[in-house]
Enzyme design. Structure first.
Site, PDB file in Angstrom:
ATOM      1  N   HIS A   1      -9.982  -6.724   3.887  1.00 44.42           N
ATOM      2  CA  HIS A   1     -10.439  -6.338   2.556  1.00 44.42           C
ATOM      3  C   HIS A   1      -9.355  -6.534   1.499  1.00 44.42           C
ATOM      4  CE1 HIS A   1     -11.466  -3.294  -0.573  1.00 44.42           C
ATOM      5  NE2 HIS A   1     -12.718  -3.619  -0.292  1.00 44.42           N
TER       6      HIS A   1
ATOM      7  N   ASP B   1      -4.536  -1.045  -0.867  1.00 44.81           N
ATOM      8  CA  ASP B   1      -5.696  -1.429  -0.069  1.00 44.81           C
ATOM      9  C   ASP B   1      -5.332  -1.411   1.414  1.00 44.81           C
ATOM     10  OD1 ASP B   1      -8.229  -2.989   0.641  1.00 44.81           O
ATOM     11  OD2 ASP B   1      -8.314  -2.993  -1.541  1.00 44.81           O
TER      12      ASP B   1
ATOM     13  N   SER C   1     -15.602  -3.174  -5.120  1.00 47.95           N
ATOM     14  CA  SER C   1     -14.259  -3.618  -4.727  1.00 47.95           C
ATOM     15  C   SER C   1     -13.957  -5.012  -5.245  1.00 47.95           C
ATOM     16  CB  SER C   1     -14.128  -3.635  -3.209  1.00 47.95           C
ATOM     17  OG  SER C   1     -13.714  -2.413  -2.705  1.00 47.95           O
TER      18      SER C   1
END
Length: 893
Positions: free
Chosen positions: A391, A342, A569
């Site tokens: 994120h 990520d 996600s």
């Protein structure tokens, strides 16, 4: 393509609703209304005089400014009183300081726009809540907008947009009390403008798209596979590009000759695509693709209401049935390593990770964990421009946030986290970096793989054979891959999720229904909680977001925090974490065995078990309790479980729910129930059989009394079952009660429904062949077209046989085009991925269903071979001011 059905559903007339009309409009609309429906005898289920009909759903919370230019065309008096908005909304509006006309453009005659200097709204706000405004230029140009938050004439906060800052916000300070406040949006210049206004709950922050995007790719680069898998063709290709690096056998990253990289960004992108097209035509080239940028598969929603995990945003664990799995495993996935490929992890200094995940991050990290900067430091540096979502930190927290009395817990709260950075600035990265990371995670030939499970909450790539090969190699070494299906509401396969040997995860809301943004299709394997800000599926009064670890700027410095996000996600790490729990119980589990368990219905829950595979949820919604049980070979403790695990009651949905409570292992004997308690006057629980007693199962009938709740307010209660099996235990069942507003409030503005030619004109516009319109009623738009009877004049809603694209949308600025940024848009079957509809004589098409929204999908290409979608200029409306029903070729509102 879709062709007409014979017979079938009853006809939906889709006649235009009654609006206050100017005299010039009456002649046009009279014929269209008269053309709707029809009489006839025989089977009433067979549509009469219909070529195509259907309905358009409106996303939850959608509202529209009551005096847009489209409305002012019909009634020239702007709204004189404030428009009332709900606490959660997404609204599109229009303002203009003066009357005027759009200049003629590419066949467009001058068209009028109307004065509406300001829009005034009232809304109930909570202390600390933020209101966002996104400004959009009209065909006349761009000017500033002002937004003011006030109470009783006193300004509390204000902001202004300009050409360089189109998204601004105002906030109710934490020192102010909850209550009713006024929001005013006004024109700062003479140019008409569109805008989208949203509350901090409904907005999707900087990553929410209101414009049609292209696939992002690296300018001047391509990934080229040679036909003979060697560099034998390099000499002939030398004039076409420079071989930079061999990524895999026969696969090269090739740079474009410098001469082609002159000019601005737009010309460089166009030149790159033309260069790749030329490369594809060469005999020695097997394939040539842009070096696509990946994007984190989330729709961030960073706002104050979700910065605290104490607000009840743990619905996703109950929906997942995680508490049951935790009782069975007992150690939270200890000893299993989950790699999170990520953006890296937030750290205040090297190694000082977010305190809610720090204990589970492998230390020291293996060399090579950052493939963006090519070093061993996988910290997420944030974004240079705009806010930073962190994120990867959010994903990691869902997997393995620790139980430490602070924040929340991950699903596999004692598993090991291996951060692998493959996404850089803005949550984007290259397929080259991902390939390097996949090859690295498989481990050295003489060693072991570096992870047990790999989470890929990223996507937007086409099929790339070298990536598939790397995944196959790592799978053969025992690694299990999990990937987000994507957020385009599309059936088009998204990679890496659609690769073989990867579990593709779609997202569901708090009610277990497919999220509005989630991709779906035959390639999806399983569903998990991903949230949906546009819905309140669990009826707790908030949009369904997934809360997890993050960071934000507080008093000028970066500090760890928690935020709510939505996206596939967020769904993928739920699956990765459950796999970690399963591999803790049975370390030898590999992809093949897990896939077999999934397909046999042992890992998922659905209405009728075993779950049949669907395009929306794959083999069903993941059930952590069942999944861990399937991996267990030994004896499990005798515990009670509830089905459903969480109860949502509402005045608009179900007032009553029956919950079945039973022993997870029926061979463990019975449970002695000592008490069933609840603490809410609005909830009644009837138990059968009555406690105390020894039983193997019992039923709870839970009934909501909505008259004891305030309108629009949710309350939460817990029903606790105290019992004894091998020891004293208790089972908590969360219950949410809510009185909700009527669906009739949903409105995205008058919708023009068009059948357009599939190919655009030379100037980029799509020409309409037939048109109708509809206003919202009961949260829906209905529409229908009639067959062309060949008799002159041709009515505006008549359609001849042929192939068309079906679209619908608003023309809030009255410029003769729909589906511009800031306007609602629906495309069949889903926005961004249009499919042609075939109209055939005598074969009516009924039951068409689309969804309209102000938001746009994150991708617009439907296959790996399709280069990025050309710039979108809009769908042309037919002439709305002529005094006949003859079709026109010039759109002049």
């Amino acid at each position: 393509m879709i062709v007409g059905e014979r017979g079938g559903l009853e006809m939906a007339l889709g006649c235009m609703a009654v609006w206050p009309l100017r005299p010039a409009m009456l002649a046009i609309l009279a014929g269209a209304i008269a053309g709707c429906g029809g009489g006839g005898s025989g089977d009433s289920s067979v549509p009469v005089n219909v070529a195509l009909s259907g309905v358009i759903d409106i996303e939850v919370g959608t509202r529209v400014d009551a005096d847009t230019a489209d409305v002012l065309l019909l009634n020239d008096t702007p709204l004189s009183s404030p428009q009332v908005l709900p606490p959660e909304y997404l609204l599109a509006g229009y303002v203009s300081a003066t009357d005027g006309s759009y200049a003629p453009l590419s066949g467009f005659a001058a068209a009028p726009y109307f004065a509406d200097p300001e829009d005034v709204y009232t809304v109930n706000l909570k202390s600390g809540q933020r209101i966002y405004l996104q400004a959009f230029a009209s065909r006349a140009g761009v000017s500033s907008l002002d937004v003011v938050l006030s109470e009783g004439g006193t300004v509390i906060d204000s902001a202004s947009s300009d050409a360089n800052s189109t998204e601004v916000s105002v906030a109710l300070p934490t020192t102010e009390a909850d209550g009713t406040y006024t929001i005013t949006v006004s024109a700062g210049g003479n140019t008409p403008m569109l805008y989208v206004l949203s509350s901090s709950v409904a907005t999707a922050g900087e990553f929410r798209a209101f414009e049609w995007p292209d696939y992002e790719f690296v300018e001047g680069e391509a990934l080229v596979a040679l036909a003979d898998d060697e560099r034998a063709g390099a000499n002939s290709l030398a004039v076409a590009g420079e071989f930079k690096r061999e990524i895999g056998k026969g696969l090269w990253r090739v740079a474009m000759p410098p001469a082609g990289m002159a000019g601005n960004e737009q010309s460089r992108k166009a030149a790159t695509l033309e260069w790749i097209r030329e490369m594809r035509s060469r005999q020695e080239v097997r394939s040539a693709e842009p070096n696509y940028r990946m994007r984190a598969m989330a729709t961030p929603l960073d706002e104050p209401l979700y910065n605290s995990p104490t607000l009840g945003q743990q619905w996703h664990y109950s929906l997942l049935n995680a508490p049951t799995a935790w009782q069975i495993v007992g150690n939270g996935g200890q000893g299993v390593t989950v790699a999170v490929m990520d953006t890296g992890l937030f750290a205040s200094s090297p190694g000082a990770w977010h305190s809610d995940i720090a204990a589970n991050v492998l230390s020291p990290l293996p060399l090579g964990a950052d493939f963006v900067d090519d070093d061993s430091d996988p910290r997420d540096p944030g974004n240079d421009v705009g806010s930073s979502v962190y994120h990867g930190t959010h994903v990691a927290g869902t997997v393995a946030a620790v139980v430490n009395g602070s924040g929340g817990a991950g699903v596999a709260y004692e598993s090991n986290l291996l951060p692998v950075r493959v996404l850089g600035e803005g949550g984007t990265g290259s397929s080259e970096d991902l390939l390097d990371a996949l090859q690295w995670i498989a481990g050295p030939d003489a060693g072991s793989p570096r992870a047990d499970v790999v989470n890929l909450s990223l996507g937007g790539l086409p099929y790339i054979s070298s990536l598939q090969s790397a995944i196959n190699t790592a799978t053969d070494r025992g690694i299990v891959f999990v990937a987000a299906a994507g957020n385009s509401a599309s059936t088009a396969p998204s990679y890496p999720a659609a690769f073989d040997n990867v579990l593709a995860v779609s997202a569901v809301d708090g009610a277990g229904q497919l999220s509005t943004y989630s991709n779906y299709g035959s390639w999806v394997d399983v569903a998990a909680p991903g949230g949906d800000a546009s819905r309140d599926g669990n009826a707790d009064g908030y949009g369904d977001l997934v809360s997890s670890t993050s960071a934000t700027s507080i008093d000028g410095s970066l500090q760890e925090t928690y935020i709510g996000l939505q996206g596939t996600s967020m769904a993928a790490p739920h699956v990765s974490a459950v796999l970690a729990l399963m591999k803790n119980v049975k370390p030898t589990l590999e992809y093949g065995a897990i896939s077999a368990l999934l397909q046999s219905g042992q890992l998922t829950s659905c209405a009728a078990e075993p779950c049949a595979k669907t395009s929306e949820l794959g083999w069903g919604l993941l059930d952590a309790g069942k999944a861990v049980l399937a991996a267990t070979d030994g004896v499990i403790p005798a515990i009670l479980v509830a089905s459903p695990a969480i109860v949502s009651l509402s005045s608009e949905g179900s007032l009553q729910q029956t919950v079945t409570v039973s022993l997870l292992d029926s061979e463990s004997g019975d449970a002695t129930i000592t008490a069933v308690t609840e603490a809410a006057d609005w909830l009644t629980v009837d138990v059968s059989p009555d406690p105390p007693g020894t039983v193997s199962s019992l039923q709870l009938v839970m009934t909501l009394h909505p008259e004891l709740l305030d309108s629009g307010v949710s309350e939460r209660a817990t029903v606790t079952i105290s019992y004894t099996t091998d020891q004293a235990r208790s089972l908590d069942i969360p219950v949410v009660g809510q009185t909700v507003s009527d669906l009739q409030a949903r409105n995205a503005g008058r919708h023009f429904v068009l059948l357009v030619n599939p190919e655009p004109t030379a100037d980029g516009f799509y020409e309409s062949v037939a048109q109708t319109s509809s206003v919202a009623e009961d949260g829906l738009y209905t529409f229908s077209f009639i067959p062309d009877d060949g008799v002159s004049p041709t009515l505006i809603n008549e359609v001849p046989p042929g192939n068309y694209i079906l679209v619908a949308g608003t023309d809030l600025d009255n410029d003769g085009l729909i589906c511009h940024a800031g306007e609602a848009c629906a495309e069949y079957p889903v926005a961004g991925l249009r499919e042609e509809i075939t109209i055939e004589e005598g074969q009516p098409i009924t039951g068409i269903r689309m969804t309209t929204s102000y938001t746009r999908p994150t991708i617009s290409a439907s296959s790996p071979n399709q280069l990025p979608r050309p710039d979108f200029s809009g769908y042309r409306l037919l002439d709305r001011t002529a005094d006949t029903q003859t079709l026109k070729t010039v759109a002049t509102p």
